[in-house]
Design a protein around this motif. Structure first.
Motif, short mmCIF file in Angstrom:
data_model
loop_
_atom_site.label_atom_id
_atom_site.label_comp_id
_atom_site.label_asym_id
_atom_site.label_seq_id
_atom_site.Cartn_x
_atom_site.Cartn_y
_atom_site.Cartn_z
N LEU A 242 0.96 -1.37 0.04
CA LEU A 242 0.06 -0.17 -0.34
C LEU A 242 1.33 0.96 -0.17
CD1 LEU A 242 -2.77 -0.84 2.19
CD2 LEU A 242 -3.08 -0.29 0.03
N CYS A 243 1.49 1.48 0.60
CA CYS A 243 2.99 2.52 0.70
C CYS A 243 3.64 2.99 -0.82
CB CYS A 243 3.75 2.06 1.62
SG CYS A 243 3.41 1.93 3.93
N THR A 244 3.60 1.23 -1.28
CA THR A 244 4.50 1.62 -2.44
C THR A 244 3.42 2.17 -3.37
OG1 THR A 244 5.37 -0.11 -2.44
CG2 THR A 244 5.71 -0.44 -3.90
N GLN A 245 2.28 1.73 -3.92
CA GLN A 245 1.18 2.18 -4.22
C GLN A 245 1.33 4.16 -4.38
OE1 GLN A 245 -2.19 -0.52 -4.25
NE2 GLN A 245 -1.41 -2.05 -5.06
N ALA A 246 1.01 4.07 -2.77
CA ALA A 246 0.96 5.83 -2.25
C ALA A 246 2.26 5.96 -2.67
CB ALA A 246 0.28 5.78 -1.07
N GLY A 247 2.96 6.01 -3.52
CA GLY A 247 4.17 6.33 -3.52
C GLY A 247 4.86 7.07 -2.60
N ARG A 248 5.39 5.58 -1.14
CA ARG A 248 6.26 6.46 -0.27
C ARG A 248 7.12 5.50 0.51
NH1 ARG A 248 0.90 6.95 3.99
NH2 ARG A 248 2.08 6.52 5.51
N GLU B 76 8.78 4.43 3.24
CA GLU B 76 8.01 4.14 4.34
C GLU B 76 7.94 2.18 4.02
OE1 GLU B 76 3.98 3.96 6.25
OE2 GLU B 76 4.31 6.00 5.22
N ALA B 77 7.89 1.84 2.35
CA ALA B 77 7.66 1.02 2.44
C ALA B 77 9.06 -0.17 3.08
CB ALA B 77 7.41 0.32 0.93
N ARG C 255 9.33 -3.61 4.82
CA ARG C 255 9.91 -4.88 4.39
C ARG C 255 10.71 -5.75 5.44
NH1 ARG C 255 8.51 -2.64 -0.78
NH2 ARG C 255 6.76 -3.30 -1.69
N ASP C 256 11.82 -4.06 5.89
CA ASP C 256 13.08 -4.61 6.76
C ASP C 256 12.28 -5.20 8.14
OD1 ASP C 256 14.73 -3.53 4.66
OD2 ASP C 256 15.25 -1.58 5.58
N LYS C 257 11.78 -4.92 8.44
CA LYS C 257 10.73 -5.06 10.28
C LYS C 257 10.54 -6.46 9.67
CE LYS C 257 10.22 -0.27 12.05
NZ LYS C 257 8.86 0.59 12.62
N MET C 258 9.67 -6.64 8.55
CA MET C 258 8.98 -7.70 8.22
C MET C 258 10.27 -8.94 8.44
SD MET C 258 5.69 -6.88 5.61
CE MET C 258 5.35 -7.59 5.44
#
Length: 83
Positions: free
Chosen positions: A4-10, A13-14, A18-21
């Protein structure tokens, strides 16, 4: 959430999500699809070839996707991402 962050251009944050996951060992559960084979419903996971009729199912799905593409129902980029 990362998608969702990627789709929003963020992008930052994305990447952080992913790093936290990855650090906590969180993995995405594969999505399951269903197809009616005439002998009942069959479930399958994307790119799973364990079913004896996998080739038949994927050929059918590819035909539907091509038909949708011909009718401009979906964008080429979405087709590329689907396979």
């Amino acid at each position: 959430m990362a998608n969702l962050c990627t789709q929003a251009g963020r992008w930052e944050e994305a990447e952080m999500l992913r790093d936290k996951m990855k650090k906590i060992g969180l993995k995405k559960i594969p999505g399951t699809s269903w197809i009616d084979t005439g002998k009942g419903l069959r479930s399958f996971i994307a790119k799973d070839g364990s079913c004896e009729r996998s080739n038949e199912m994927y050929e059918m799905i590819e035909g539907v996707v091509e038909s949708m593409s011909d009718k401009e129902c979906i964008m080429k980029q979405e087709l590329d991402e689907a396979f």
